[in-house]
Design a protein around this motif. Structure first.
Motif: not given
Length: 70
Positions: A34, A38-39, A41-42
């Motif tokens: 996760n 998340e990193y 997608t940023i």
């Protein structure tokens, strides 16, 4: 990701490297998956925003439909 001659990060065109990255995420514990995703997608969002601003964003293949009215 790779760095171009101007020092900017870009998305590699080789789809295999993205698939390899995502498959390797599956070997991590869920909380690490996760955090990494998340990193990722940023960073991907920022690269897309930069490419749109620079006029170099390629949307790829677009489905124009069949031309029939529904």
């Amino acid at each position: 990701f790779s760095v171009n001659k101007n020092g900017q990060y870009t998305i590699e065109r080789d789809g295999y490297s993205l698939a390899k990255f995502l498959n390797r995420l599956l070997g991590l514990p869920v909380h690490a998956q996760n955090a990494c995703f998340e990193y990722f997608t940023i960073i991907l969002g920022e690269l897309i925003k930069q490419a749109k601003h620079d006029g170099t964003f390629d949307m790829g293949i677009m489905d124009l439909g069949t031309g029939e009215n529904k």
